[in-house]
Write a protein that holds these residues in place. Structure first.
Motif, mmCIF file in Angstrom:
data_model
loop_
_atom_site.group_PDB
_atom_site.id
_atom_site.type_symbol
_atom_site.label_atom_id
_atom_site.label_comp_id
_atom_site.label_asym_id
_atom_site.label_seq_id
_atom_site.Cartn_x
_atom_site.Cartn_y
_atom_site.Cartn_z
ATOM 1 N N ILE A 163 28.453 34.321 54.582
ATOM 2 C CA ILE A 163 29.754 34.071 53.951
ATOM 3 C C ILE A 163 30.299 35.397 53.428
ATOM 4 O O ILE A 163 29.629 36.112 52.681
ATOM 5 N N ILE A 164 31.539 35.716 53.810
ATOM 6 C CA ILE A 164 32.178 36.974 53.447
ATOM 7 C C ILE A 164 33.357 36.699 52.517
ATOM 8 O O ILE A 164 34.209 35.856 52.811
ATOM 9 N N ALA A 165 33.412 37.410 51.391
ATOM 10 C CA ALA A 165 34.556 37.333 50.478
ATOM 11 C C ALA A 165 35.582 38.380 50.888
ATOM 12 O O ALA A 165 35.236 39.539 51.121
ATOM 13 N N LEU A 166 36.849 37.974 50.982
ATOM 14 C CA LEU A 166 37.945 38.868 51.347
ATOM 15 C C LEU A 166 38.854 39.013 50.131
ATOM 16 O O LEU A 166 39.440 38.038 49.666
ATOM 17 N N SER A 167 38.978 40.243 49.628
ATOM 18 C CA SER A 167 39.622 40.475 48.333
ATOM 19 C C SER A 167 40.766 41.461 48.435
ATOM 20 O O SER A 167 40.871 42.252 49.376
ATOM 21 N N SER A 168 41.624 41.417 47.397
ATOM 22 C CA SER A 168 42.654 42.419 47.182
ATOM 23 C C SER A 168 42.532 42.870 45.730
ATOM 24 O O SER A 168 41.677 42.376 44.989
ATOM 25 N N VAL A 169 43.383 43.813 45.299
ATOM 26 C CA VAL A 169 43.258 44.407 43.972
ATOM 27 C C VAL A 169 44.354 43.897 43.049
ATOM 28 O O VAL A 169 45.539 43.900 43.402
ATOM 29 N N ARG A 170 43.975 43.471 41.857
ATOM 30 C CA ARG A 170 44.928 43.006 40.858
ATOM 31 C C ARG A 170 45.549 44.204 40.138
ATOM 32 O O ARG A 170 45.133 45.343 40.299
ATOM 33 N N GLN A 171 46.545 43.920 39.285
ATOM 34 C CA GLN A 171 47.230 44.993 38.556
ATOM 35 C C GLN A 171 46.306 45.748 37.613
ATOM 36 O O GLN A 171 46.515 46.922 37.343
ATOM 37 N N ASN A 172 45.273 45.104 37.116
ATOM 38 C CA ASN A 172 44.356 45.793 36.212
ATOM 39 C C ASN A 172 43.263 46.551 36.967
ATOM 40 O O ASN A 172 42.352 47.103 36.362
ATOM 41 N N GLY A 173 43.365 46.581 38.304
ATOM 42 C CA GLY A 173 42.402 47.308 39.110
ATOM 43 C C GLY A 173 41.211 46.486 39.547
ATOM 44 O O GLY A 173 40.398 46.944 40.348
ATOM 45 N N GLU A 174 41.088 45.258 39.022
ATOM 46 C CA GLU A 174 39.979 44.397 39.425
ATOM 47 C C GLU A 174 40.286 43.737 40.765
ATOM 48 O O GLU A 174 41.438 43.571 41.157
ATOM 49 N N GLU A 175 39.221 43.352 41.450
ATOM 50 C CA GLU A 175 39.381 42.692 42.739
ATOM 51 C C GLU A 175 39.462 41.181 42.560
ATOM 52 O O GLU A 175 38.782 40.610 41.702
ATOM 53 N N GLN A 176 40.297 40.548 43.371
ATOM 54 C CA GLN A 176 40.410 39.093 43.348
ATOM 55 C C GLN A 176 40.215 38.568 44.762
ATOM 56 O O GLN A 176 40.849 39.033 45.702
ATOM 57 N N VAL A 177 39.319 37.595 44.900
ATOM 58 C CA VAL A 177 39.045 37.004 46.207
ATOM 59 C C VAL A 177 40.214 36.121 46.616
ATOM 60 O O VAL A 177 40.668 35.261 45.857
ATOM 61 N N LEU A 178 40.737 36.357 47.821
ATOM 62 C CA LEU A 178 41.822 35.543 48.368
ATOM 63 C C LEU A 178 41.314 34.491 49.336
ATOM 64 O O LEU A 178 41.847 33.384 49.392
ATOM 65 N N LEU A 179 40.277 34.852 50.109
ATOM 66 C CA LEU A 179 39.751 33.978 51.156
ATOM 67 C C LEU A 179 38.246 34.151 51.249
ATOM 68 O O LEU A 179 37.688 35.173 50.838
ATOM 69 N N TYR A 180 37.611 33.144 51.821
ATOM 70 C CA TYR A 180 36.227 33.276 52.247
ATOM 71 C C TYR A 180 36.171 33.015 53.745
ATOM 72 O O TYR A 180 36.870 32.133 54.268
ATOM 73 N N GLY A 181 35.378 33.819 54.430
ATOM 74 C CA GLY A 181 35.189 33.626 55.856
ATOM 75 C C GLY A 181 33.716 33.489 56.177
ATOM 76 O O GLY A 181 32.858 34.052 55.478
#
Length: 794
Positions: A383-401
């Motif tokens: 299972i792979i987590a696919l993330s982008s970066v929030r305004q505070n620099g933290e990563e947020q998972v958008l999808l799982y593949g």
């Protein structure tokens, strides 16, 4: 076979041992330190020169202050930081970082070179040295004809730069700091055992100016020079540091380069990082801004982690900016893991999410491709987590593949439900703000849950009629393994005589470990009686557990290499862009008086040079007329050349019959895997162990990758020790009276066993590139087979 790698075997041991990397000297005065030379040139005077009017750069000052303050917060001593900058004289209404730091000087040529010379003089083995340059850059006619592939020196512009001297046909800029001078500093630090991180946030830094957001007065790159032979000038600084380099001890430090732009491109200054609120942004060089914004991310541990995040950030927030280049030993912890925030490493990669088709109302994808596959330890079901970066620099998972299938270098991801995100999110992908994610972007891929693979079958040993306590302890250890422990090892145990991949057999006081079927490996045996006497069953498990894990990993990787399907297929295979040549040095001078091997004093070996005493083994490395016969202590040099007109990444990987895996670039003076057109790299192997009466097989795999997202493609993580470390070391110390032989042959593989060298392309695989385009990786494979000693030729 035991391989003695020329002059630097100790470095191999460090790579193979996870404990060695964390070892610290007992004496506090000798402990590794983080040290830095930080240059931020801002107050350029446009009226001081006429040919090029260098405009002030607010962002270079902000860069320097931010880097220095970040290091101080991370526990670096102020005395170990040299800060060369000054506050902008005119802020032009832009945001300037406020600081109590007092700079150590301003960015003249003398001040910069003096600071670099000081850090060289005071470097200790194990030190982590950061060299950070922010300001203007340019390139001009090379100082030595033929020294640079493009005929130009990349230069950093000090504040006291001058106009070309009257009558200088090459129009070089007086007092410029050249890439050769910076390279001399880096070499001198590494020669003393220091590890260097070079951050070049200026234009044309890719082979080592910054656009300030204003119209540039600079002429097109290259207008100031034309090619001609010249004598090197102003070389005292380089010569001085060459003396320092000569003082270096064996075992150079490592090197990582982070460069803002390719050598023919201008870097950019922006109000960054753009994922932060506007009031928290300031003018910065893009590379510096996003690199240091990600340092506090607990998922960023290695330089490769950092490169992944910076690439993702720039693809999403800085569309028109050039993609930075990351090179060198990227799998090392950032600054050696000496910063306060250093965490535990975990793998991460980039996945390109395509843009929304114009004829579609939703951002739906059926599958995505990840730039990592079975060669990276990714298996179906992961299972792979696919993330982008929030305004505070933290990563947020958008999808799982979920990994549906893999090649050697890629994995196909399909929608998966995991944690609190449903697979339906793939039907209309949303960004962090909940808006439709229509633009193309690079998502950060990390492993959320590994698939358990226990397909490697190990046959339990059969107890003799009168077993010893040590033999009984082996079976008790096997029976006591939990499912979780078996999953981590990647093995399952079967009964003696059942179909298996690996066989365990009691042989007196030894436990022999051997592969089933055709024996092309020699894993050796463990002295279980000695282990049991030392600490009972616990010591047996301490040795056997990691050994079986290495055997399973070794077998899976070799299975990938032997499979055309696993390696993938591609018409334009990058491996066709390299030439691999072999040279043999055979001499009585290869032996010490006691029969052990040595490098002949007159061999003249160098990291990038074949000995003049060596002879070529055919045009392609091998001959087709019966093969080549090796003897003990023969020295084999492997030369790899990029024969194409394009830059590629080359990773030679050596699989030995003992189950060890060596990454050959790590055994040279440099971990650089980047091969510009025409570059040659040379590795040296010496055969130092007698052969027993079985056919052993070693494999050299040359992995070739095209340049893609600006991050060096490295397979350094494949490195592992022999399956049974202790027995391999003991066997390596044996010296027999008879000199056995080893044969290299060429041709096709046969079903009756691999008795030849297969010199063929196994295919390639796609890897996510800068703009979502495929970047290929291919391989050339050579198999070394060893006949029984009593049948070997002379």
């Amino acid at each position: 076979m035991i391989r003695w790698l020329v002059a630097i075997l100790a470095h191999v041991a460090l790579l193979a041992s996870p404990l060695a990397a964390n070892a610290m000297p007992e004496d506090d005065a000798a402990k590794p330190r983080v040290r830095a030379v930080i240059v931020g040139n801002t107050n350029y005077d446009p009226s001081a020169t006429e040919v090029i009017r260098w405009v002030p750069l607010i962002g270079a000052y902000n860069d320097a202050v931010m880097v220095a303050e970040t290091l101080l917060k991370e526990g670096v001593a102020r005395d170990d930081i040299t800060l060369i900058t000054e506050k902008p004289k005119d802020d032009k209404g832009l945001t300037i970082h406020q600081t109590d730091l007092v700079p150590d000087g301003i960015g003249t040529r003398a001040a910069i070179l003096g600071a670099l010379k000081k850090v060289v003089d005071t470097t200790r083995p194990g030190d982590e040295v950061l060299i950070s340059f922010s300001g203007h850059g340019y390139h001009q006619k090379e100082m030595v004809e033929g020294n640079e592939p493009d005929g130009a020196d990349e230069i950093f512009i000090p504040l006291d730069i001058g106009d070309p001297l009257p009558g200088d046909p090459d129009k070089r800029l007086p007092r410029a700091i050249t890439d050769d001078e910076i390279g001399a500093v880096i070499d001198a630090i590494r020669a003393k055992g220091g590890n260097v991180t070079y951050l070049a946030d200026f234009c044309h830094s890719g082979d080592t100016m910054r656009n300030a957001g204003e119209p540039s007065d600079m002429p097109p790159a290259g207008i100031l020079f034309k090619k001609k032979f010249v004598e090197i000038g102003n070389g005292d600084f380089v010569k001085d540091l060459a003396v320092e380099t000569s003082k270096g001890k064996p075992g150079w430090g490592t090197f990582v380069a982070m460069m803002a732009a390719p050598s023919d491109t201008e870097a950019k200054q922006r109000n960054a990082p753009a994922f932060r609120p506007r009031e928290d942004r300031a003018p910065h060089g893009i590379l510096t801004a996003y690199s240091f914004a990600n340092l506090g991310n607990p998922a960023v541990v290695t330089y490769r982690d950092l490169a992944t995040r910076v690439g993702s950030n720039i693809s999403e927030y800085e569309k028109k900016a050039p993609l930075p280049l990351f090179d060198g030993d990227l799998d090392r912890p950032i600054l050696g893991g000496l910063l306060k925030s250093a965490g535990e490493a975990r793998d991460s990669w980039l996945v390109v999410k395509p843009s929304r088709p114009r004829d579609s109302e939703t951002m739906e994808v059926d599958s995505l491709e990840m730039s990592a596959g079975s060669f990276n330890g990714v298996t179906p079901g992961t299972i792979i987590a696919l993330s982008s970066v929030r305004q505070n620099g933290e990563e947020q998972v958008l999808l799982y593949g979920k990994v549906e299938s893999t090649t050697a270098f890629t994995a196909k991801l399909v929608p998966a439900s995991f944690d609190d995100i449903d697979a339906s999110a793939w039907q209309d992908i949303r960004d962090i703000d909940g808006d439709r994610f229509s633009r193309e972007a690079k998502l950060i891929a990390t492993i959320a849950q590994r698939a358990i693979d226990v397909s490697f079958r190990v046959a339990r040993p059969r107890l003799p009629a009168s077993p010893t306590e040590a033999q009984k302890a082996v079976l008790r250890w096997i029976d006591g393994l939990t499912e979780l422990e078996l999953g981590k090892m990647g093995v399952t145990f079967v009964e003696p005589g059942d179909e298996a991949d690996l066989l365990l057999n009691f042989d007196g006081r030894m436990l022999a470990v051997s592969e089933a079927g055709t024996k092309v490996t020699d894993y050796g045996a463990a002295d279980i009686e000695a282990l049991y006497a030392e600490d009972g069953q616990a010591e047996i498990g301490f040795v056997l557990g990691p050994s079986l894990t290495r055997a399973a990993r070794f077998a899976r990787l070799r299975k990938v290499l032997a499979s055309d399907d696993a390696m993938g297929t591609q018409a334009d295979n990058p491996s066709q862009k390299v030439a691999v040549r072999f040279y043999l040095l055979r001499s009585e001078d290869n032996f010490n008086a006691d029969g052990s091997c040595r490098i002949p004093p007159s061999a003249g070996l160098a990291y990038e040079k074949v000995s003049p005493m060596s002879r070529p083994l055919g045009d392609s490395g091998f001959t087709d007329d019966g093969g080549r016969v090796f003897r003990k202590c023969d020295l084999l040099s492997i030369e790899i050349e990029n024969t194409s007109g394009e830059e590629v990444y080359i990773n030679p990987v050596f699989f030995t019959s003992s189950g060890a895996i060596y990454w050959l670039p790590s055994l040279r003076s440099s971990s650089d895997v980047r091969y510009p057109p025409g570059r040659k790299g040379v590795a040296h192997l010496q055969f130092g162990k007698e052969m027993d009466a079985q056919r052993l097989q070693d494999e050299l795999i040359v992995l070739v990758s095209e340049q893609g997202d600006g991050t060096a493609v490295s397979y350094a993580k494949l490195v592992q020790q022999p399956v049974l470390v202790a027995s391999s070391e003991a066997e390596g110390k044996l010296v027999a009276g008879e000199t056995p032989t080893m044969t290299l042959r060429s041709g096709g593989a046969s079903a009756g066993g691999l008795d030849a060298v297969l010199n063929s392309v196994l295919g390639g695989a796609d890897r996510s590139g800068t703009s979502g385009q495929a970047t290929a990786t291919g391989a050339v494979r050579f198999e070394f087979t060893v006949p029984p000693a009593d049948r070997a030729g002379s």
